[in-house]
Structure formats: C-alpha cells, structure tokens
Design an enzyme around this catalytic site. Structure first.
Site, PDB file in Angstrom:
ATOM      1  N   ARG A  15      16.034   5.962 -15.981  1.00 25.66           N
ATOM      2  CA  ARG A  15      16.512   5.464 -15.064  1.00 25.66           C
ATOM      3  C   ARG A  15      17.251   4.331 -14.979  1.00 25.66           C
ATOM      4  O   ARG A  15      17.196   3.468 -16.174  1.00 25.66           O
ATOM      5  CB  ARG A  15      15.606   5.438 -13.803  1.00 25.66           C
ATOM      6  CG  ARG A  15      15.189   6.948 -13.235  1.00 25.66           C
ATOM      7  CD  ARG A  15      14.008   6.792 -12.307  1.00 25.66           C
ATOM      8  NE  ARG A  15      12.751   6.088 -12.867  1.00 25.66           N
ATOM      9  CZ  ARG A  15      11.733   5.684 -12.181  1.00 25.66           C
ATOM     10  NH1 ARG A  15      11.668   6.099 -10.730  1.00 25.66           N
ATOM     11  NH2 ARG A  15      10.659   5.539 -12.499  1.00 25.66           N
ATOM     12  N   LYS A  75      12.043  -0.126 -12.455  1.00 23.56           N
ATOM     13  CA  LYS A  75      10.631  -0.296 -12.579  1.00 23.56           C
ATOM     14  C   LYS A  75      10.231  -1.849 -12.691  1.00 23.56           C
ATOM     15  O   LYS A  75      11.016  -2.511 -12.816  1.00 23.56           O
ATOM     16  CB  LYS A  75       9.931   0.230 -13.778  1.00 23.56           C
ATOM     17  CG  LYS A  75      10.122   1.796 -13.952  1.00 23.56           C
ATOM     18  CD  LYS A  75       9.317   2.295 -12.837  1.00 23.56           C
ATOM     19  CE  LYS A  75       7.782   2.034 -13.047  1.00 23.56           C
ATOM     20  NZ  LYS A  75       7.007   2.504 -11.765  1.00 23.56           N
ATOM     21  N   TYR A  94      11.220  -2.054  -7.895  1.00 22.83           N
ATOM     22  CA  TYR A  94       9.789  -1.601  -7.733  1.00 22.83           C
ATOM     23  C   TYR A  94       8.962  -2.721  -8.336  1.00 22.83           C
ATOM     24  O   TYR A  94       9.371  -3.053  -9.486  1.00 22.83           O
ATOM     25  CB  TYR A  94       9.506  -0.182  -8.162  1.00 22.83           C
ATOM     26  CG  TYR A  94       9.963   1.046  -7.446  1.00 22.83           C
ATOM     27  CD1 TYR A  94       9.660   1.268  -6.135  1.00 22.83           C
ATOM     28  CD2 TYR A  94      10.836   1.704  -7.886  1.00 22.83           C
ATOM     29  CE1 TYR A  94      10.312   1.997  -5.460  1.00 22.83           C
ATOM     30  CE2 TYR A  94      11.548   2.944  -7.181  1.00 22.83           C
ATOM     31  CZ  TYR A  94      10.867   3.039  -5.808  1.00 22.83           C
ATOM     32  OH  TYR A  94      11.451   4.029  -5.038  1.00 22.83           O
ATOM     33  N   HIS A  96       4.977  -2.863  -7.314  1.00 25.67           N
ATOM     34  CA  HIS A  96       3.587  -2.347  -7.305  1.00 25.67           C
ATOM     35  C   HIS A  96       2.663  -3.592  -7.842  1.00 25.67           C
ATOM     36  O   HIS A  96       1.980  -3.428  -8.804  1.00 25.67           O
ATOM     37  CB  HIS A  96       3.531  -1.177  -8.364  1.00 25.67           C
ATOM     38  CG  HIS A  96       4.275  -0.013  -7.792  1.00 25.67           C
ATOM     39  ND1 HIS A  96       4.230   0.486  -6.637  1.00 25.67           N
ATOM     40  CD2 HIS A  96       5.310   0.499  -8.086  1.00 25.67           C
ATOM     41  CE1 HIS A  96       4.827   1.606  -6.417  1.00 25.67           C
ATOM     42  NE2 HIS A  96       5.876   1.328  -7.467  1.00 25.67           N
ATOM     43  N   GLU A 118       8.977  -0.850  -2.868  1.00 21.25           N
ATOM     44  CA  GLU A 118       8.005   0.129  -2.280  1.00 21.25           C
ATOM     45  C   GLU A 118       7.553  -0.492  -0.950  1.00 21.25           C
ATOM     46  O   GLU A 118       6.709   0.167   0.117  1.00 21.25           O
ATOM     47  CB  GLU A 118       6.961   0.293  -2.992  1.00 21.25           C
ATOM     48  CG  GLU A 118       5.811  -0.800  -3.367  1.00 21.25           C
ATOM     49  CD  GLU A 118       6.621  -1.785  -4.383  1.00 21.25           C
ATOM     50  OE1 GLU A 118       5.874  -2.621  -4.937  1.00 21.25           O
ATOM     51  OE2 GLU A 118       7.755  -1.538  -5.071  1.00 21.25           O
ATOM     52  N   LEU A 240      -1.530   6.627  -0.075  1.00 20.88           N
ATOM     53  CA  LEU A 240      -0.956   5.318  -0.165  1.00 20.88           C
ATOM     54  C   LEU A 240      -1.452   4.385   0.938  1.00 20.88           C
ATOM     55  O   LEU A 240      -1.168   4.725   2.091  1.00 20.88           O
ATOM     56  CB  LEU A 240       0.812   5.498  -0.037  1.00 20.88           C
ATOM     57  CG  LEU A 240       1.427   4.205  -0.033  1.00 20.88           C
ATOM     58  CD1 LEU A 240       1.432   3.513  -1.201  1.00 20.88           C
ATOM     59  CD2 LEU A 240       2.861   4.751   0.386  1.00 20.88           C
ATOM     60  N   ASP A 270       0.418   4.223  -9.940  1.00 19.17           N
ATOM     61  CA  ASP A 270       1.156   3.002  -9.972  1.00 19.17           C
ATOM     62  C   ASP A 270       0.554   1.926  -8.865  1.00 19.17           C
ATOM     63  O   ASP A 270       0.999   0.775  -8.911  1.00 19.17           O
ATOM     64  CB  ASP A 270       2.598   3.223  -9.898  1.00 19.17           C
ATOM     65  CG  ASP A 270       3.128   3.933  -8.532  1.00 19.17           C
ATOM     66  OD1 ASP A 270       2.334   4.419  -7.635  1.00 19.17           O
ATOM     67  OD2 ASP A 270       4.233   4.430  -8.506  1.00 19.17           O
ATOM     68  N   MET A 301       6.334   8.830 -12.898  1.00 13.84           N
ATOM     69  CA  MET A 301       6.699  10.603 -12.869  1.00 13.84           C
ATOM     70  C   MET A 301       8.274  10.592 -12.795  1.00 13.84           C
ATOM     71  O   MET A 301       8.774  11.459 -13.569  1.00 13.84           O
ATOM     72  CB  MET A 301       5.798  11.016 -11.955  1.00 13.84           C
ATOM     73  CG  MET A 301       4.287  11.127 -12.353  1.00 13.84           C
ATOM     74  SD  MET A 301       3.380  12.227 -11.002  1.00 13.84           S
ATOM     75  CE  MET A 301       4.281  13.608 -11.025  1.00 13.84           C
TER      76      MET A 301
END
Length: 381
Positions: A15, A75, A94, A96, A118, A240, A270, A301
């Site tokens: 990505r 990411k 993101y 995390h 997120e 979540l 994650d 994923m």
C-alpha cells in the site's frame, strides 16, 4: 505545505499513503508533494502517474523525511523511520501504539506530531479512518480462513459452505462491529453456519435486522465463547477497544480443546491480539500451529489486497490530509474535535489516554499539549 510519501517497508506491504488522485487533489490546493521512487508501482500506481498528478519523484526515504513537513504513510513507522522524524514534523498514518512500547518511545523522543488514523472519530462516535481497512480485513478473514481450512494448508479439510448432504462449516465471529459484520457477510455468502457474539444488545438487534435471522446472534460471555469456539471450524477475532490493547477472549485452554485442524484468525493482532496464543505473522509466513489449531495472525491483512485497500483508505484519509495541509496541523486539530482524537503523540507528550495508561506514560490532554508546545516555541523565539 511540503508533503512526503515514502515507500512502505514492512514485509509484503504494497500500500501507499497517497494515490495519484489524492496527490492531484493536494497539488490543486497549492501544496507540493514528493513521492519515493516506485512507491506505488507494485499496485499499478507508476512514477509517471504521480508526476502527471503534480508530484516530484524522490529516490530515497532519507530525502523525504529530511525535507517534508508532513509525512503520509499507511503502516506504523519502523524504528529507522522513527529516528528520521524531527520536532515539528507531522506524521499521519496508522500507529497502533498500545501494544508497541518501542515505537511509542521513539515517537515521543522524536518530538514530532503524530496523528493515528485508527483513533480519529466522527460525529457518530465511529472510527472513519479505521473503517475501510476493517471492512477489508473482515472480508479477508473469512477468505483466508476458508483457504487455511484446506487440508494441504494444515486445516481439517472442511469446505466452508459444505455441499448437499454434508453440513457447512461452523464459523464463530467474536465482535459485531465493522470487522465482524463484514466477516459474517462473507461467511454467510459462502454458505457457512455463522454465529456472532457481541456485548452490546442494541448492536445484536441491529445485526439480527441486517441478516434477517440468517446469522445467529448471542450475547458474549465467557461461557458462550467457550461453547461456540469448541464447536467451530473457524473462529474470527474481531474485537476492538479504540487505541487500547485488545482483550484476550480466547484462552490457551480454549485453544487446546478446539478441533484439531480448526482455524483461528485474529484480526485484532495489530492491537496485541484477542487470543492468548496469538503472535503477529506476515503475509510471507501467515500461519503457525498451536495444539493442532491453525493461527492466522497477519498484522497488515489489508496489505494482501493492496490496491483495493489503498484506494479505500484514501477515500477516508484525504479530507483530513487536505485540512492538515491547508491550515497547518495545530489549527486543523483545534478546529476539528474528531481529528483531535487522532493526536496520539505531540512534542514529546503522549496525548491519547488509552496509550498512556497501558504503557505507563503521563497522559497530557491534546489541547493542553498543543498549548504547551506553542508556549515553548514562543519562548524559544
């Protein structure tokens, strides 16, 4: 604003932070965009397409991190990337952070302003920048789970939908949010026998309406999880807690008593994973076996369908990227309470309470953090 888009460097991550169409939008607002060479070529976004959209192609990530005011990624930054961030620079991706103390430490040390996709919210209390990837991951979880139920992949040798005269596989989805709903849609579409567990009665009512009774809904208790997990061929972990580590709902004892050859897919990996036996895997080596149960715990994923994922993600992230570029990070954050929820680290301060709590940092209210840094900048000037 000068916006930089480095190439993603995680294992099998194809990505990219901005599509050519998104670049064109930002350039149309008067901003400059620099994109790392071949950053999107693996998914059909060529350097020529980025140049036609108005971007400049840069050879190395070091050049991008050294010059860009805002870094747009997909990411979380890897340690080498974290070390290239600098005070006052804006990172939009993101993160995390809750299960990742090392990344948090490096981002705090960097002094950068770090906005996590997120944890950005909307006026309905949803997570609009997480939702597209949750939709993808939910649908992929069943696709991948069905594949690994095949005997050659280590599974029991079960066809998800069965055939006339042979019962379909039993699929348990723990969590009825975006991931769980999309997983249930796919599993039901493939003919499986599907049960969803959730702890929200209003959500269970919604799911019952959505599926018209074709999917069983049940209130999630330890007893219900144990009962259904031991009967299931495929279990999808889809829980979540925004910004925080996922709760461990399937224990090692549960796993040890499940069917040999059953498959568990932990979409919450994650955020640390919601199964006690979960550990992050990659697309290169996606599974491992514990007590005869196949574990699929790939932490990125949606990267497996990188073109679809990139386009879906950009549909959600672009409006905020434009606002950040047009107004500057501090003003954009102060003007939009939903975007402010995305601020996780700023000028050496942890500004997201769930992250601070789980990792032992002092929590600083994001507005206060912005004020403190403005005062410090004024004093330095």
């Amino acid at each position: 604003m000068l916006i930089g888009v480095p190439k993603e460097i995680k294992n099998h991550e194809y990505r990219i932070g901005l599509t050519p169409a998104s670049v064109r939008e930002l350039v149309g607002h008067g901003h400059e965009v620099i994109v790392q060479k071949d950053g999107g070529s693996a998914i059909g976004f060529t350097d020529e397409m980025y140049e036609q959209a108005g971007a400049k192609i840069i050879d190395t990530p070091e050049e991008i991190f050294a010059t860009a005011e805002m870094i747009v990624k997909v990411k979380e930054p890897q340690p080498h990337e974290c070390e290239m961030l600098r005070p006052g620079q804006l990172l939009y991706t993101y993160l995390h952070l809750a299960p990742d103390p090392k990344q948090t430490e490096l981002l705090v040390k960097s002094g950068a302003t770090c906005i996590a996709y997120e944890t950005v919210t909307d006026r309905f209390g949803g997570l609009p920048l997480l939702a597209p990837m949750s939709e993808v991951a939910g649908r992929m979880s069943v696709q991948c789970g069905a594949h690994h139920l095949e005997k050659a992949q280590g599974g029991l040798g079960v066809l998800l939908g069965g055939v006339p005269g042979v019962a379909p596989a039993k699929v348990l989805v723990i969590g009825g949010g975006v991931v769980g709903t999309n997983a249930a849609k796919m599993a039901l579409g493939m003919g499986a026998d599907v049960t969803i567990l959730d702890r929200s009665l209003p959500r269970l009512r919604q799911l019952d309406d959505i599926f018209g009774g074709a999917v069983r809904t049940e209130y999630s208790t330890n007893d219900a999880i144990e009962k259904h997990a031991l009967e299931s061929d495929l279990v999808i972990g889809a829980v979540l807690i925004p910004g925080a580590a996922a709760p461990k709902l399937l224990t090692r004892d549960h796993i040890s008593r499940m069917k040999k050859g059953a498959v568990v897919v932990d979409v919450a990996i994650d955020q640390g994973g919601c199964f006690e036996t979960s550990k992050a895997t990659t697309h290169q080596e996606p599974t491992y076996v514990v007590d005869g149960v196949v574990h699929y715990c790939v932490a990125n994923m949606p990267g497996g369908v990188a073109r679809t994922s990139t386009m879906a993600l950009n549909n959600a992230t672009l409006p905020f990227a434009v606002a950040l570029a047009n107004k500057g990070a501090k003003q954009a954050l102060l003007d939009d309470a939903n975007l402010l929820e995305g601020l996780n680290v700023h000028a050496g301060m942890v500004t997201y309470e769930a992250v601070a709590d789980v990792l032992g940092y002092e929590y600083v209210d994001p507005k206060l953090a912005l004020q403190k840094s403005a005062v410090a900048e004024g004093a330095a000037a």
